[in-house]
Design a protein around this motif. Structure first.
Motif, PDB file in Angstrom:
ATOM      1  N   LEU A 197       0.877  -1.248  -0.092  1.00  0.00           N
ATOM      2  CA  LEU A 197      -0.127  -0.132   0.129  1.00  0.00           C
ATOM      3  C   LEU A 197       0.847   1.175   0.151  1.00  0.00           C
ATOM      4  N   HIS A 198       0.162   2.284  -0.223  1.00  0.00           N
ATOM      5  CA  HIS A 198       0.961   3.693  -0.085  1.00  0.00           C
ATOM      6  C   HIS A 198       0.640   4.156   1.234  1.00  0.00           C
ATOM      7  N   ALA A 199       1.450   5.025   1.978  1.00  0.00           N
ATOM      8  CA  ALA A 199       1.225   5.405   3.419  1.00  0.00           C
ATOM      9  C   ALA A 199       1.440   6.828   3.369  1.00  0.00           C
ATOM     10  N   VAL A 200       0.607   7.416   4.539  1.00  0.00           N
ATOM     11  CA  VAL A 200       0.693   8.884   4.698  1.00  0.00           C
ATOM     12  C   VAL A 200       0.929   8.777   6.465  1.00  0.00           C
ATOM     13  N   TYR A 201       2.128   9.424   6.733  1.00  0.00           N
ATOM     14  CA  TYR A 201       2.717   9.522   8.237  1.00  0.00           C
ATOM     15  C   TYR A 201       1.968  10.980   8.730  1.00  0.00           C
ATOM     16  N   ILE A 202       1.094  11.062   9.661  1.00  0.00           N
ATOM     17  CA  ILE A 202       0.775  12.398  10.408  1.00  0.00           C
ATOM     18  C   ILE A 202       1.357  12.183  11.955  1.00  0.00           C
ATOM     19  N   HIS A 203       2.427  13.320  11.746  1.00  0.00           N
ATOM     20  CA  HIS A 203       3.287  13.605  13.017  1.00  0.00           C
ATOM     21  C   HIS A 203       2.376  13.645  14.291  1.00  0.00           C
ATOM     22  N   HIS A 204       2.596  13.165  15.466  1.00  0.00           N
ATOM     23  CA  HIS A 204       1.775  13.495  16.522  1.00  0.00           C
ATOM     24  C   HIS A 204       2.967  13.424  17.690  1.00  0.00           C
ATOM     25  N   HIS A 205       2.956  14.443  18.475  1.00  0.00           N
ATOM     26  CA  HIS A 205       4.312  14.442  19.341  1.00  0.00           C
ATOM     27  C   HIS A 205       4.362  13.693  20.498  1.00  0.00           C
ATOM     28  N   HIS A 206       3.143  12.955  20.800  1.00  0.00           N
ATOM     29  CA  HIS A 206       3.227  11.939  21.864  1.00  0.00           C
ATOM     30  C   HIS A 206       2.730  10.564  21.403  1.00  0.00           C
ATOM     31  N   THR A 207       3.199  10.125  20.251  1.00  0.00           N
ATOM     32  CA  THR A 207       3.033   8.686  19.978  1.00  0.00           C
ATOM     33  C   THR A 207       3.357   7.883  21.109  1.00  0.00           C
ATOM     34  N   TRP A 208       2.733   6.834  21.428  1.00  0.00           N
ATOM     35  CA  TRP A 208       3.269   5.763  22.255  1.00  0.00           C
ATOM     36  C   TRP A 208       4.672   5.192  21.990  1.00  0.00           C
TER      37      TRP A 208
END
Length: 237
Positions: A197-208
């Protein structure tokens, strides 16, 4: 790798939930901070206690999956391993209260989500794909008010390449027109790329912390995009 900045139409978007559509991990971080403070270990530093808890969580996830019930088990197990005092009923209730504070949280949508999802739904087929406890995730989706934008909901025990291939087969999705969108390199990006698949990473400052992982390179013919905000999706998809 980036793609030509031209809006694509008629795609299928698999979208993660926790920390992609709404806040989640910040509540766990607050609960963990309260737990560490309450434990007040005499020998281990707060960081060392956190590392012990991370290890317990890795073990618990393997045996009991994700979600609040698993987190409760992890807190109790960690307390029992590290506390030099007996676990009284009062202490047990106090430890459990840290997990309960998460359950009591209202759903807080991340910036731009409420405005962006309807636009994406008008252009593409949206499928919610989020791992975790099925009942908990389904309840959060209902409370979020976002359910109407999704044509289907998938809540696998783990998001690995086989889980993505299974969803593609179930809904007859072509990998070259299917995107996974989420904040976790380990669960959203790398396994989706491995499944074609294609993928889009959305930044989050508090990813587990257990979801941290180096990004794999997108194979030839596949696309990988990094965005700072969910609202930026409409400029690409």
């Amino acid at each position: 790798m980036s793609i030509h900045k031209e809006t694509l139409t008629g795609q299928t978007l698999l979208i993660d939930a926790d920390d992609t559509l709404w806040e989640n991990n910040i509540y766990f971080e607050r609960a963990i901070a309260s737990f560490i403070s309450y434990l007040n270990h005499r020998e281990y530093s707060p960081q060392q206690v956190r590392e012990k808890l991370n290890q317990v969580e890795r073990e618990t996830v393997l045996s009991h999956g994700y979600g609040l019930s698993s987190f409760r088990r992890s807190l109790m197990e960690c307390f029992e391993r590290l506390s030099v005092e007996d676990l009284t009923e009062e202490k047990r209730e106090r430890v459990l209260s840290f997990a309960q504070s998460i359950a009591d949280q209202e759903i807080e949508l991340l910036p731009g989500v409420a405005q962006t999802l309807p636009v994406l739904a008008s252009r593409h087929r949206l499928i919610l794909m989020t791992k975790g406890n099925e009942a908990e995730q389904a309840d959060k989706l209902v409370r979020s008010g976002l359910a109407e934008h999704f044509t289907a909901v998938e809540i696998p025990r783990e998001k690995n390449p086989d889980a993505y291939r299974s969803v593609c087969a179930r809904y007859e999705l072509a990998p070259h027109t299917t995107w996974m969108i989420g904040n976790s390199p380990k669960s959203d990006i790398n396994p989706a790329l491995a499944a074609g698949l294609h993928a889009v990473y959305i930044h989050h400052h508090h990813t587990w912390v257990l979801e941290h992982e180096h990004f794999d390179e997108a194979p030839s013919g596949q696309k990988f995009v990094e965005l700072e905000s969910f609202s930026h999706l409409t400029q690409w998809l």
